[in-house]
Structures are given as C-alpha cells and as structure tokens.
Design a protein around this motif. Sequence first.
Motif, PDB file in Angstrom:
ATOM      1  N   ALA A 195       0.851  -1.004  -0.081  1.00  0.00           N
ATOM      2  CA  ALA A 195      -0.259  -0.042  -0.042  1.00  0.00           C
ATOM      3  C   ALA A 195       0.850   1.263  -0.088  1.00  0.00           C
ATOM      4  O   ALA A 195       0.595   2.262  -0.744  1.00  0.00           O
ATOM      5  N   ALA A 196       2.051   1.267   0.877  1.00  0.00           N
ATOM      6  CA  ALA A 196       2.991   2.245   0.903  1.00  0.00           C
ATOM      7  C   ALA A 196       3.464   2.631  -0.585  1.00  0.00           C
ATOM      8  O   ALA A 196       3.727   3.573  -0.940  1.00  0.00           O
ATOM      9  N   LEU A 197       3.893   1.615  -1.326  1.00  0.00           N
ATOM     10  CA  LEU A 197       4.506   1.483  -2.476  1.00  0.00           C
ATOM     11  C   LEU A 197       3.541   2.344  -3.794  1.00  0.00           C
ATOM     12  O   LEU A 197       4.021   3.072  -4.401  1.00  0.00           O
ATOM     13  N   ASP A 198       2.035   1.815  -3.442  1.00  0.00           N
ATOM     14  CA  ASP A 198       1.293   2.268  -4.294  1.00  0.00           C
ATOM     15  C   ASP A 198       1.205   4.093  -4.001  1.00  0.00           C
ATOM     16  O   ASP A 198       1.039   4.711  -5.125  1.00  0.00           O
ATOM     17  N   ARG A 199       1.116   4.334  -2.725  1.00  0.00           N
ATOM     18  CA  ARG A 199       1.176   5.544  -2.517  1.00  0.00           C
ATOM     19  C   ARG A 199       2.074   6.457  -3.077  1.00  0.00           C
ATOM     20  O   ARG A 199       2.080   7.579  -3.894  1.00  0.00           O
ATOM     21  N   LEU A 200       3.417   5.815  -2.977  1.00  0.00           N
ATOM     22  CA  LEU A 200       4.619   6.742  -3.338  1.00  0.00           C
ATOM     23  C   LEU A 200       4.747   6.770  -4.679  1.00  0.00           C
ATOM     24  O   LEU A 200       5.131   7.816  -5.408  1.00  0.00           O
ATOM     25  N   ARG A 201       4.064   5.851  -5.600  1.00  0.00           N
ATOM     26  CA  ARG A 201       4.168   6.053  -6.898  1.00  0.00           C
ATOM     27  C   ARG A 201       3.153   7.146  -7.523  1.00  0.00           C
ATOM     28  O   ARG A 201       3.446   7.687  -8.548  1.00  0.00           O
ATOM     29  N   ARG A 202       1.991   7.279  -6.729  1.00  0.00           N
ATOM     30  CA  ARG A 202       0.858   8.368  -7.019  1.00  0.00           C
ATOM     31  C   ARG A 202       1.179   9.757  -6.626  1.00  0.00           C
ATOM     32  O   ARG A 202       0.942  10.531  -7.142  1.00  0.00           O
ATOM     33  N   ASP A 203       1.786   9.809  -5.512  1.00  0.00           N
ATOM     34  CA  ASP A 203       1.587  11.175  -4.687  1.00  0.00           C
ATOM     35  C   ASP A 203       3.108  11.241  -4.210  1.00  0.00           C
ATOM     36  O   ASP A 203       4.002  10.747  -4.052  1.00  0.00           O
TER      37      ASP A 203
END
Length: 237
Positions: free
Chosen positions: A35-43
Amino acid sequence: MRVLVVEDEEFLADMIVTGLRRAELTVDIAHSSRAALDRLRRDAYDVLVLDRDLPGLHGDEVFRYVVEQGLPTRVLQLTAAGPAPGPDGRQEPGADDRLTKPFAFEALRDRVLALGRRARSDRPPVIERAGVRVDTGRRLALRDGRPLALSRKEFGVLEVLLRAQGTVVSGDELIEEVWEEHPSYRANAVRVTLGTLRAKLGDPPVIEAVPGAGYRMGDGAEPGGGGEPEPTAGARG
C-alpha cells in the motif's frame, strides 16, 4: 508538509496520524509495504514514517524504492531494535533518521518536523504570480501588497496553484496535496475553499476554472473562467 505513515499496528498508526494532524500536517496512512508503494508511485511526500518490521513485503523494500527512484522524500524509520540487516541479510543503508520503539510521540513529531524542513529547504520560500505573493517560510500571502487573511486550507490551495506556474491542477490533486484523506472531503471541499479564496483575492480574478480539468493561476490580465469543473484526476499540464 505532507507525511505518509506506514505502520501495520493500527492503534499505533492511528495515534501517530492523529498527533501529526494536530500539529497541522497533512498525513496519509498505509498499513502494508505494498500500500505504501502504491502511495509513493501516485503522490509526493515530504516525509515517510516507515516501520521496518512489516509483515509480508519487508519495510526495507519501501526504503529501497525511495532510494532507487531518487525521491526527495525524507525517511524516518521505526524499528524495534538498532540498525539490523535487511530481509535478505544485507546491511541496509541508513535512513535520514531512525527511532526505536517504544518512543514518545513528541520525539517522533519533532523529528518529522525537522525532516520536513530539510525536504523543503530546496524549494523557493517565496512564490509570486499575477501580483499574488506567498511567503511559505513566514506563512504570509499578499495580493498587490495587500495582506490576505487565509485559512490553512486556503493558503495550501493557493501555494499549490502558484507552484504549478500556470499549469492546470485537478481537483483531486488539490485534495491530495492539501487535505488529509477523508471521504467527506470529496464532495464540496475544493469548491467551497476556492470560493472563499477567490473572494479574499478580489478582482481581477486570477484563479481560473478549466472545465473538466481543474484550476490554474492566470496572469490577472483577463477574468478567469466562470465554470466550476468537477474534481478530476489527471496530471498537471
């Protein structure tokens, strides 16, 4: 200042997030490395508060992603022990800061604030366009030399639009940059905040609505767009 907290213990994560929001930081939360990686890729985040000992994909993999991608995000690692080898047995390079559990919240807050200041030190402290001037260091906003009494959300929206330098910023981007994650913000928060901000900025209008796309700072030479677009996802420009 925007912070991502990555912690699988929900009680601890909620305590950290609540405390940081009380310190007037914009905080998102992830309970797993994926979930953290998804966040970092988007924001984009100024600070990452990262628990190392996450189940499944180890927290060190998130840190490696930040390093390998060259993200400007500063990393505060939370660990139950001192520096230790990563999941594959290799010694991990040091994060920007490290805090051993258990810890006092005040210590975490102070370290997050210090890392956030470092992350933002390379940004211009003063931004100006069309007679609108924002001093982020002193948290001052002026229009043609006239001080503006802005709320925290109004100031945040104005700063994001000014930094975009005339390119379009979607409603969703404004929510991600200025608001904490919360479903109720999705309805009218952007419109209401922009309405009060425009009123305080006065004439001629400098914030333009781009139907179906978002908002941008004009040059002040002509009246801005009159329509109100729906908050939509999309890249700037």
